[in-house]
Design an enzyme around this catalytic site. Sequence first.
Site: not given
Length: 231
Positions: A56, A64, A98
């Site tokens: 990330r 999004e 992540r």
Amino acid sequence: MDLILKNIKNLTLFFIFIFLSSQLSAKQQGIQCKVVGVIDGDTLICLYQKSEIRVRLLYIDAPEYKQSFSNKAKQVLAKLVLKKEVNVVSTGYDQYHRLLGVIYDEKQRNINLALVEQGMAWAYYKTKPIYQQAEQQARLARIGLWQDPNPINPADWRKNKRSHSSKNLQKNSTNRPLTNSNIDCSHQLSCKKIGDYGLAVQYFKQCGWKALDGNNDGIPCNKLYRKAQNK
């Protein structure tokens, strides 16, 4: 047999997780890996020691899924790093396991920053000034997602997508430019009189008051900006 193989795979990922965590926390140095997939505008999959790791990108927030420019942001990130060797500089993982990091390509270009510069991502609130400056410059140039008259911050989108329709969110977005009824460009105000960084940005954008940006760094009212960063 399938259960045994699954357990072996999980143990392998666990030890890689522990190894990377200790390595990064101890030295805060990067790891070299090959990008084998791009999930969205700020998340990718990197191949490290034959295992896939989700990364990330730190300090930024791309649109999004189903937001305007979400596909474009994903395409731009893919063009920059897909199937390429990169260096991931990170200090650890998030709650979704992540790897959080800044991506550098073979030319040592900061990919996270490049996405903001190209108008493909927002800078996180309270992030590093370099990302905020890049966002302000992209806003002023109206490139990428800033071509949208009402860009919605992904954080607002995530917060409201379950309780509001996209239409209502667009109408009530806190990032919507202020209207002429509450922005008066006829009398120029000083940063001290404006008193709020968010409002200063709106005056700077709508009224074109270059005096608010005394050092020409693309950020109006630097004292208000620093104050907002420290809240």
